[in-house]
Write a protein that holds these residues in place. Structure first.
Motif, PDB file in Angstrom:
ATOM      1  N   PHE B 135       4.723  71.163 -36.744  1.00 50.74           N
ATOM      2  CA  PHE B 135       6.032  70.918 -37.346  1.00 50.74           C
ATOM      3  C   PHE B 135       7.128  70.820 -36.295  1.00 50.74           C
ATOM      4  CE2 PHE B 135       9.820  71.351 -39.843  1.00 50.74           C
ATOM      5  CZ  PHE B 135       9.545  70.403 -40.806  1.00 50.74           C
ATOM      6  N   GLU B 139       9.739  67.674 -35.736  1.00 51.14           N
ATOM      7  CA  GLU B 139      11.183  67.749 -35.538  1.00 51.14           C
ATOM      8  C   GLU B 139      11.628  67.028 -34.280  1.00 51.14           C
ATOM      9  OE1 GLU B 139      13.066  71.529 -35.807  1.00 51.14           O
ATOM     10  OE2 GLU B 139      12.408  71.785 -37.873  1.00 51.14           O
ATOM     11  N   LEU B 142      11.545  63.412 -35.018  1.00 50.17           N
ATOM     12  CA  LEU B 142      12.658  62.997 -35.869  1.00 50.17           C
ATOM     13  C   LEU B 142      13.926  62.819 -35.055  1.00 50.17           C
ATOM     14  CD1 LEU B 142      12.424  65.179 -39.085  1.00 50.17           C
ATOM     15  CD2 LEU B 142      12.317  62.728 -38.956  1.00 50.17           C
ATOM     16  N   GLU B 143      14.058  63.663 -34.069  1.00 52.78           N
ATOM     17  CA  GLU B 143      15.252  63.611 -33.237  1.00 52.78           C
ATOM     18  C   GLU B 143      15.365  62.269 -32.526  1.00 52.78           C
ATOM     19  OE1 GLU B 143      16.348  66.271 -29.598  1.00 52.78           O
ATOM     20  OE2 GLU B 143      15.622  67.444 -31.287  1.00 52.78           O
ATOM     21  N   PHE B 145      14.119  59.335 -33.500  1.00 50.35           N
ATOM     22  CA  PHE B 145      14.032  58.031 -34.135  1.00 50.35           C
ATOM     23  C   PHE B 145      15.370  57.395 -34.493  1.00 50.35           C
ATOM     24  CE2 PHE B 145      14.981  58.931 -38.365  1.00 50.35           C
ATOM     25  CZ  PHE B 145      13.948  59.270 -39.192  1.00 50.35           C
ATOM     26  N   ILE B 162       7.322  67.129 -46.460  1.00 43.17           N
ATOM     27  CA  ILE B 162       8.471  67.978 -46.140  1.00 43.17           C
ATOM     28  C   ILE B 162       9.644  67.133 -45.652  1.00 43.17           C
ATOM     29  CG2 ILE B 162       9.316  69.762 -44.573  1.00 43.17           C
ATOM     30  CD1 ILE B 162       6.574  71.014 -44.718  1.00 43.17           C
ATOM     31  N   ILE B 163       9.351  66.128 -44.859  1.00 47.40           N
ATOM     32  CA  ILE B 163      10.456  65.350 -44.295  1.00 47.40           C
ATOM     33  C   ILE B 163      10.741  64.082 -45.094  1.00 47.40           C
ATOM     34  CG2 ILE B 163      10.107  66.211 -41.969  1.00 47.40           C
ATOM     35  CD1 ILE B 163       8.859  63.394 -41.425  1.00 47.40           C
TER      36      ILE B 163
END
Lengths: 184, 208
Positions: B135, B139, B142-143, B145, B162-163
């Motif tokens: 996970f 994160e 995600l930062e 993209f 979850i995301i």
């Protein structure tokens, strides 16, 4: 925004923009204090965006940059976008900016995407880690769109945590609990 | 297929993901004799005592609850392979291949068949560690993209879920802003319709 009845889409257009009249218009008053029954050319006022846009299409007004996109805000965003209180400036900062950019100042688009890129990271970090109580101060700075994003992340994380902790899978019917009591 | 728990967002709740995971096959060793079972999802059995059989997880759990079988934990759930996965997971940036439903399967087995798993506590803590490491990777990914193409291999169902809501919104916003920037639509002036997002020319997402 695709939805006609989207309440956020409607509220975005309620934001006020400063405009300058390019034509003299008869039969309207923009200010109760004026005696004249018409608007002079070159007079300034603030109108909601939906009206300003229509008038702008008919070349009746020119739209000025509103306060939430002024030089001061720009400098603040360039300094540290994550800490700027956009909510008090304009709760629909991004949507409003997108609608406004082609009408008055094209550089707003750049500002928006720059601000979002930085603030997105901040939202991401806070959303998946911080406890709710600690985040309330941070939430005060977010625009509507960012708040939705934050809440989406928080709720799915909370749902996952709840699932992982488990607890009783079968809920005991209340009647079953009652049945035993008289016997004891 | 859409989730039932959320009407307008078409999201899945973790319970729904778990429900889907129950279709994964596991190996059981029955202790009863039974003819083959014919379901919509396929035929399973016949079952003979001490002869291993492949059944969906929901059937295995149902039989296990009645004490009719023992469940053989899947290969990847051994302490050795999990320890190896954890190590690789920590070393590289990519996600290691694990079953798509590894979190849900392990949770169901921990709940219903804890005596069938050797080193249950070790396995459980290893899976927890793997989940945490993965996970954290999600994160950091995600930062990074933006509206360009996003390719992450081997993410599991639960991690995606979850995301899902967050990433969907974020990508939409990125796409909107990038589009706005590339093509400040001048046709809005000519168009009498104030709202024209639908007929704005669509731009393909280009990797930057």
């Amino acid at each position: 925004m695709a939805n006609y009845y989207d309440i956020d889409g409607i509220l975005v257009e309620e934001e006020f923009v400063p405009v300058v009249f390019q034509k003299a218009i008869n039969g309207v008053k923009i200010d109760e204090s004026t005696e004249k029954g018409y608007v002079e050319q070159g007079s300034k006022t603030e109108l909601p965006f939906w009206l300003a846009q229509e008038l702008h299409m008919r070349q009746a007004v020119s739209i000025r940059v509103p306060a939430c996109f002024n030089q001061k805000t720009r400098l603040e965003i360039q300094a540290d976008a994550a800490c700027v209180d956009l909510r008090s400036r304009c709760p629909y900062f991004y949507e409003f900016g997108c609608k406004l950019a082609p009408l008055c100042d094209k550089s707003i688009g750049l500002l928006l995407s720059y601000a979002f890129r930085i603030r997105y990271k901040e939202v991401l970090h806070k959303a998946h880690t911080t406890a709710f109580a600690a985040a309330s101060k941070f939430l005060m700075l977010l625009t509507k769109e960012e708040t939705y994003m934050y809440e989406a992340a928080q709720s799915s994380m909370a749902a996952f945590k709840k699932w992982r902790m488990g607890g009783p899978r079968l809920q005991r019917a209340s009647i079953l609990g009652r049945k035993r009591k008289p016997a004891e | 297929m859409a989730g039932q728990s959320d009407l307008n967002m078409s999201l899945f709740s973790p319970e729904e993901i778990e429900f889907m995971a129950e279709d994964e096959l596991v190996e059981i060793v029955p202790n009863l004799r039974m003819d083959s079972l014919n379901f919509i999802c396929g035929d399973y059995g016949p079952f003979h005592p001490q002869l291993a059989a492949q059944v969906p997880l929901w059937l295995a759990v149902a039989l296990k609850k009645r004490g009719k079988c023992t469940i053989r934990p899947p290969q990847w759930m051994s302490t050795e392979s999990l320890a190896q996965v954890l190590e690789l997971e920590r070393d590289s940036h990519a996600f290691q291949p694990l079953p798509f439903h590894y979190l849900e399967i392990s949770r169901l087995l921990f709940d219903h068949a804890r005596e069938d798993i050797p080193d249950m506590y070790m396995v459980r803590s290893l899976i927890e560690d793997i989940r945490d490491v993965r996970f954290h990777k999600v994160e950091t990914n995600l930062e990074k993209f933006t509206a360009s193409t996003v390719t992450w291999k081997n993410m599991s169902a639960m991690e995606v879920n979850i995301i899902r809501a967050f990433a969907g919104r974020a990508l939409q916003a990125f796409y909107k802003h990038d589009n706005e920037q590339q093509a400040p639509d001048t046709d809005r002036m000519l168009d009498k319709q104030p709202q024209i997002p639908a007929d704005r020319p669509k731009h393909n997402l280009k990797p930057r």
